[in-house]
Design a protein around this motif. Sequence first.
Motif, PDB file in Angstrom:
ATOM      1  N   ASN A 155      24.715  -5.663  16.984  1.00  0.00           N
ATOM      2  CA  ASN A 155      25.237  -6.963  17.423  1.00  0.00           C
ATOM      3  C   ASN A 155      25.082  -7.168  18.929  1.00  0.00           C
ATOM      4  OD1 ASN A 155      25.967  -7.367  14.797  1.00  0.00           O
ATOM      5  ND2 ASN A 155      28.164  -7.163  15.122  1.00  0.00           N
ATOM      6  N   ASP A 156      24.074  -6.591  19.510  1.00  0.00           N
ATOM      7  CA  ASP A 156      23.807  -6.704  20.946  1.00  0.00           C
ATOM      8  C   ASP A 156      24.981  -6.251  21.806  1.00  0.00           C
ATOM      9  OD1 ASP A 156      21.186  -7.671  20.700  1.00  0.00           O
ATOM     10  OD2 ASP A 156      21.902  -9.713  20.441  1.00  0.00           O
ATOM     11  N   ARG A 157      25.928  -5.486  21.228  1.00  0.00           N
ATOM     12  CA  ARG A 157      27.113  -5.071  21.976  1.00  0.00           C
ATOM     13  C   ARG A 157      27.443  -3.599  21.841  1.00  0.00           C
ATOM     14  NH1 ARG A 157      31.147  -9.229  19.597  1.00  0.00           N
ATOM     15  NH2 ARG A 157      32.436  -7.383  19.662  1.00  0.00           N
ATOM     16  N   TYR A 158      27.061  -2.975  20.771  1.00  0.00           N
ATOM     17  CA  TYR A 158      27.432  -1.588  20.511  1.00  0.00           C
ATOM     18  C   TYR A 158      26.177  -0.740  20.390  1.00  0.00           C
ATOM     19  CZ  TYR A 158      31.550  -4.197  18.993  1.00  0.00           C
ATOM     20  OH  TYR A 158      32.604  -5.057  18.931  1.00  0.00           O
ATOM     21  N   ALA A 159      26.274   0.498  20.823  1.00  0.00           N
ATOM     22  CA  ALA A 159      25.114   1.389  20.725  1.00  0.00           C
ATOM     23  C   ALA A 159      25.527   2.744  20.165  1.00  0.00           C
ATOM     24  CB  ALA A 159      24.469   1.576  22.093  1.00  0.00           C
ATOM     25  N   ILE A 160      24.660   3.274  19.319  1.00  0.00           N
ATOM     26  CA  ILE A 160      24.781   4.638  18.823  1.00  0.00           C
ATOM     27  C   ILE A 160      23.504   5.334  19.263  1.00  0.00           C
ATOM     28  CG2 ILE A 160      24.946   6.137  16.798  1.00  0.00           C
ATOM     29  CD1 ILE A 160      26.323   3.789  15.341  1.00  0.00           C
ATOM     30  N   VAL A 161      23.653   6.430  19.985  1.00  0.00           N
ATOM     31  CA  VAL A 161      22.495   7.104  20.557  1.00  0.00           C
ATOM     32  C   VAL A 161      22.254   8.431  19.841  1.00  0.00           C
ATOM     33  CG1 VAL A 161      21.504   8.074  22.666  1.00  0.00           C
ATOM     34  CG2 VAL A 161      22.957   6.045  22.804  1.00  0.00           C
ATOM     35  N   GLY A 162      20.998   8.676  19.535  1.00  0.00           N
ATOM     36  CA  GLY A 162      20.591   9.960  18.980  1.00  0.00           C
ATOM     37  C   GLY A 162      20.627  10.003  17.468  1.00  0.00           C
ATOM     38  N   ALA A 163      20.007  11.040  16.939  1.00  0.00           N
ATOM     39  CA  ALA A 163      20.033  11.270  15.494  1.00  0.00           C
ATOM     40  C   ALA A 163      21.445  11.684  15.118  1.00  0.00           C
ATOM     41  CB  ALA A 163      19.028  12.349  15.120  1.00  0.00           C
ATOM     42  N   GLN A 164      22.070  10.908  14.274  1.00  0.00           N
ATOM     43  CA  GLN A 164      23.466  11.130  13.911  1.00  0.00           C
ATOM     44  C   GLN A 164      23.604  11.199  12.396  1.00  0.00           C
ATOM     45  OE1 GLN A 164      25.815  11.621  16.178  1.00  0.00           O
ATOM     46  NE2 GLN A 164      24.536  11.109  17.931  1.00  0.00           N
ATOM     47  N   PRO A 165      24.627  11.895  11.924  1.00  0.00           N
ATOM     48  CA  PRO A 165      24.898  11.893  10.487  1.00  0.00           C
ATOM     49  C   PRO A 165      25.293  10.499  10.004  1.00  0.00           C
ATOM     50  CG  PRO A 165      26.122  13.642  11.604  1.00  0.00           C
ATOM     51  CD  PRO A 165      25.524  12.768  12.664  1.00  0.00           C
ATOM     52  N   TYR A 166      25.115  10.262   8.739  1.00  0.00           N
ATOM     53  CA  TYR A 166      25.429   8.969   8.122  1.00  0.00           C
ATOM     54  C   TYR A 166      26.862   8.539   8.416  1.00  0.00           C
ATOM     55  CZ  TYR A 166      26.054   5.374   4.598  1.00  0.00           C
ATOM     56  OH  TYR A 166      26.335   4.196   3.974  1.00  0.00           O
ATOM     57  N   GLU A 167      27.795   9.463   8.373  1.00  0.00           N
ATOM     58  CA  GLU A 167      29.207   9.129   8.589  1.00  0.00           C
ATOM     59  C   GLU A 167      29.453   8.494   9.952  1.00  0.00           C
ATOM     60  OE1 GLU A 167      31.713   9.110   6.357  1.00  0.00           O
ATOM     61  OE2 GLU A 167      30.128   9.613   4.925  1.00  0.00           O
ATOM     62  N   VAL A 168      28.705   8.886  10.972  1.00  0.00           N
ATOM     63  CA  VAL A 168      28.859   8.292  12.303  1.00  0.00           C
ATOM     64  C   VAL A 168      28.544   6.797  12.241  1.00  0.00           C
ATOM     65  CG1 VAL A 168      27.921   8.247  14.661  1.00  0.00           C
ATOM     66  CG2 VAL A 168      28.449  10.434  13.551  1.00  0.00           C
ATOM     67  N   PHE A 169      27.461   6.453  11.559  1.00  0.00           N
ATOM     68  CA  PHE A 169      27.079   5.045  11.441  1.00  0.00           C
ATOM     69  C   PHE A 169      28.082   4.284  10.579  1.00  0.00           C
ATOM     70  CE2 PHE A 169      23.166   7.092  12.638  1.00  0.00           C
ATOM     71  CZ  PHE A 169      22.635   6.202  13.549  1.00  0.00           C
ATOM     72  N   LYS A 170      28.485   4.886   9.496  1.00  0.00           N
ATOM     73  CA  LYS A 170      29.439   4.241   8.590  1.00  0.00           C
ATOM     74  C   LYS A 170      30.758   3.964   9.313  1.00  0.00           C
ATOM     75  CE  LYS A 170      31.455   4.758   4.040  1.00  0.00           C
ATOM     76  NZ  LYS A 170      31.499   5.517   2.815  1.00  0.00           N
TER      77      LYS A 170
END
Length: 181
Positions: A155-170
């Motif tokens: 949403n042009d506001r949040y970032a997740i950096v690096g290869a992460q497990p699915y739970e991090v994205f969820k």
Amino acid sequence: MVEKLKAEYDIELEWRPFYLYWDTPPEGRELSEHIKQARAHGSEERLSRIAGSYGMPFASTKRIYNTRLAHEATEYARAHGKADAFHRVVFRKVYADGLDISRWDVLREAAQEAGLDGDEMQREVEGGTYTAEVEAVVRQAYQIGVSGVPTYVINDRYAIVGAQPYEVFKNALAKIIKTDK
């Protein structure tokens, strides 16, 4: 993982170029001490575990590859409606097969696997068709503070950096949905 997120949440994902090592020469270069140290301290095992959790093999890269051609080839694939398919094949070739994506034989084969014309792709990329576009997107990524790959901007506001497990994205998506209501 991305396909699982798309199925579970109503999201769109668009892969965009970024040069982690912008100064990598066309022929690539040896791994830096920083990368060797990270590998010595378990980064490869972590990535292997994450890949394994999705049923995917993982192969460590032997060198730092120049990704300019691959990024421009991805823009060719995007223009032909096959960016996701091409991106998946290229990722597999690098991170499962251990191949060098700065080589045209690897990129042409990836294009063919994705249902694209590899020779046409090479002609357009070598002709500079996508150079300015890729440079502009990479410049924008640096301007917004991207510093690692992959970086997922939500949403042009949040970032997740690096290869992460699915739970991090969820978990991140659940928080974003709750916050944005």
